[in-house]
Scaffold this motif. Structure first.
Motif, mmCIF file in Angstrom:
data_model
loop_
_atom_site.group_PDB
_atom_site.id
_atom_site.type_symbol
_atom_site.label_atom_id
_atom_site.label_comp_id
_atom_site.label_asym_id
_atom_site.label_seq_id
_atom_site.Cartn_x
_atom_site.Cartn_y
_atom_site.Cartn_z
ATOM 1 N N CYS A 26 -6.971 -15.968 19.613
ATOM 2 C CA CYS A 26 -6.938 -15.824 18.155
ATOM 3 C C CYS A 26 -8.044 -16.697 17.598
ATOM 4 O O CYS A 26 -8.165 -17.860 17.965
ATOM 5 C CB CYS A 26 -5.578 -16.270 17.604
ATOM 6 S SG CYS A 26 -5.470 -16.280 15.798
ATOM 7 N N SER A 27 -8.866 -16.131 16.738
ATOM 8 C CA SER A 27 -9.957 -16.932 16.177
ATOM 9 C C SER A 27 -9.560 -17.520 14.830
ATOM 10 O O SER A 27 -10.404 -17.934 14.053
ATOM 11 C CB SER A 27 -11.221 -16.079 16.053
ATOM 12 O OG SER A 27 -10.903 -14.842 15.456
ATOM 13 N N HIS A 28 -8.244 -17.547 14.555
ATOM 14 C CA HIS A 28 -7.756 -18.089 13.278
ATOM 15 C C HIS A 28 -6.748 -19.196 13.545
ATOM 16 O O HIS A 28 -5.645 -19.181 12.994
ATOM 17 C CB HIS A 28 -7.103 -16.990 12.447
ATOM 18 C CG HIS A 28 -7.859 -15.686 12.482
ATOM 19 N ND1 HIS A 28 -7.594 -14.695 13.403
ATOM 20 C CD2 HIS A 28 -8.903 -15.250 11.733
ATOM 21 C CE1 HIS A 28 -8.438 -13.687 13.211
ATOM 22 N NE2 HIS A 28 -9.236 -13.993 12.212
ATOM 23 N N ARG A 62 -2.134 -15.950 14.882
ATOM 24 C CA ARG A 62 -1.667 -14.744 15.566
ATOM 25 C C ARG A 62 -0.149 -14.755 15.742
ATOM 26 O O ARG A 62 0.477 -13.712 15.869
ATOM 27 C CB ARG A 62 -2.350 -14.664 16.937
ATOM 28 C CG ARG A 62 -1.979 -13.426 17.695
ATOM 29 C CD ARG A 62 -2.792 -13.278 18.956
ATOM 30 N NE ARG A 62 -2.428 -12.027 19.602
ATOM 31 C CZ ARG A 62 -3.195 -11.352 20.428
ATOM 32 N NH1 ARG A 62 -4.384 -11.804 20.730
ATOM 33 N NH2 ARG A 62 -2.792 -10.228 20.964
ATOM 34 N N CYS A 78 -3.161 -12.187 10.582
ATOM 35 C CA CYS A 78 -4.554 -12.603 10.814
ATOM 36 C C CYS A 78 -5.411 -11.467 11.348
ATOM 37 O O CYS A 78 -6.627 -11.581 11.412
ATOM 38 C CB CYS A 78 -4.615 -13.811 11.750
ATOM 39 S SG CYS A 78 -4.393 -13.409 13.489
ATOM 40 N N CYS A 134 -5.512 -10.347 14.475
ATOM 41 C CA CYS A 134 -5.618 -10.366 15.935
ATOM 42 C C CYS A 134 -4.434 -9.619 16.554
ATOM 43 O O CYS A 134 -3.300 -9.785 16.123
ATOM 44 C CB CYS A 134 -5.613 -11.799 16.456
ATOM 45 S SG CYS A 134 -7.123 -12.681 16.103
HETATM 46 ZN ZN LIG Z 1 -6.137 -14.313 14.690
#
Ligand SMILES: [Zn+2]
Ligand SMILES: [Zn+2]
Length: 432
Positions: free
Chosen positions: A371-373, A377, A382, A384
């Motif tokens: 997850c890039s947040h 996730r 988000c 993902c």
């Molecule tokens: Zn994410």
């Protein structure tokens, strides 16, 4: 489709044909006797994170039929036939496609097997289970007492989202399960989704975990450890080593890093090679051993450093399940391709034992590999894990409901548990 019975016949045939060529096996096994007296050169670590959730119906304590896993009974069984067992008996083929060796890949892989999977494996096929334990023992012998297996946070929980007590219980359960199987203390621990924050690191350090493995995108900045840092953590302005910003996954993954905590303690961190790991899981990098080795070779730094580690990490199920037959690719790599290139197959603990970090790292506050947040996730909309066709706004109320339930149950457990235990929370920690 091939039935289970047909698969077993095929396996038996191939093992029989192997027996014919024991002379060839002897020849190849001599190639395999790496001299590990040296601590220089190129080292390779391939980490497999093997995991399945508990699929048992809690009422029946047994797994019900899962039609999507046909012709197998359920997904555990299917992945067992495609991955867990083939990796314990991986076939090495010659140019004519004949089996010339059977390799236990777990002897060469760095690996963790989630407690809810390894307990299933133990019940389902004791032979494969024993083969995994034996692989760890053999790797301990080969690598100076440092075995290939590392522990895993017990229930694959996203640790940054757990409360403090649950963090500790998950780590303690993961360690206890590991000890009961491998008969030694784990040196490292795999974090579910490599999800981490600084409170998680503090808990890991307090529980004597020496190292973890993260994705390169989780690092914020790094620098050589200033000499006054090596014994005691001091504040930043006393040093003049410039920090390098690596927030865009630029961190050099060929060396371990030390991560200092506010309390002065530290944990060591390996970052796997991101692009190569991704291509193992999502492209055809494992379609041929030569292809795989060439790609690893491109990651070798030509700057005369005395030792370097090329480390990759992916889901263990990649080897055989997600990528059919690729357990043969890594078996050949471990026993032929890598030794021929003078690369030493090792694991993180062994590499750390003769190559302690000379660099330190600061992590981003809260991160995970998938997850890039941060860890949204598992708590927010988000994006993902979806394909954009539907929203994930249900995540927040679901997470809130589960957190609410957890908090309510704390009181219930404490009140009721106190009637039966001196210390209900100690009882929980020692439940496993
Ligand atoms: Zn994410
Ligand atoms: Zn996982």
């Amino acid at each position: 489709m091939t039935s289970v019975a047909e698969l077993l016949v095929l396996q038996a045939e191939e093992i029989k044909s192997t027996a014919k060529s024991t002379a060839e096996i002897k020849h190849y096994s001599t190639l395999n006797n790496d001299c590990l007296d040296t601590t220089t050169g190129v080292y390779i670590t391939i980490h497999g994170h093997f995991y399945q959730p508990p699929r048992e119906n809690p009422d029946l304590d047994t797994i019900e039929r899962q039609p999507t896993a046909a012709p197998f009974h359920d997904w555990n069984e299917r992945i067992y036939y495609e991955c867990y067992r083939p990796n314990a008996f991986a076939r090495v083929l010659n140019d004519q496609g004949e089996v010339i060796d059977i390799v236990n890949n777990y002897e060469y892989l760095s690996f963790n097997i989630g407690p809810t999977l390894i307990s299933w494996l133990e019940d389902y096929d004791l032979e494969v289970y024993q083969r995994i334990l034996e692989a760890d023992k053999k790797s301990c012998v080969r690598l100076n007492g440092h075995g290939n297996a590392i522990a895993q946070v017990y229930n694959h929980i996203i640790l940054p989202l757990a409360n403090e007590r649950d963090k500790y219980t998950q780590i303690r359960w993961g360690k206890a399960d590991f000890r009961s199987r491998f008969g030694r203390e784990p040196e490292g621990m795999w974090l579910a989704e490599t999800a981490v924050d600084y409170l998680t690191l503090e808990a890991l350090v307090a529980e004597d975990i020496r190292f973890i493995i993260l994705a390169p995108s989780q690092a914020q900045r790094c620098r050589p450890i200033p000499s006054e840092h090596t014994s005691e953590h001091t504040s930043e302005h006393n040093t003049n080593s410039p920090w390098q910003e690596v927030g865009g996954a630029q961190i050099d993954p060929t060396r371990p890093y030390r991560c200092f905590l506010k309390n002065g303690k530290f944990i060591d961190i390996f970052f796997y090679d991101g692009p190569i790991s991704r291509d193992m899981g999502f492209n055809d990098l494992l379609s041929s051993t030569e292809h795989f080795a060439k790609r690893l070779g491109q990651a070798v730094r030509g700057d005369h450093r005395s030792a370097q580690l090329i480390a990759v990490a992916t889901d263990g199920e990649t080897f055989g399940h997600h990528k059919t037959g690729t357990e043969k690719c890594i078996a050949y790599a471990f026993t032929h391709e890598f030794p021929e290139r003078n690369w030493t197959v090792t694991n993180f603990a062994h590499y750390l034992s003769f190559n302690p970090p000379t660099w330190e790292v600061v992590l981003k506050p809260v991160t995970a590999w998938s997850c890039s947040h941060g860890v949204d996730r598992w708590q927010d909309d988000c994006g993902c894990g979806g394909d954009g066709k539907w929203h994930q706004r249900w995540r927040r109320p679901l997470r809130n409901a589960l957190d609410w339930l957890r908090d309510e149950l704390i009181q219930v457990y404490q009140d009721t548990g106190s009637q039966f235990f001196h210390d209900p929370w100690l009882a929980r920690d020692e439940y496993i």
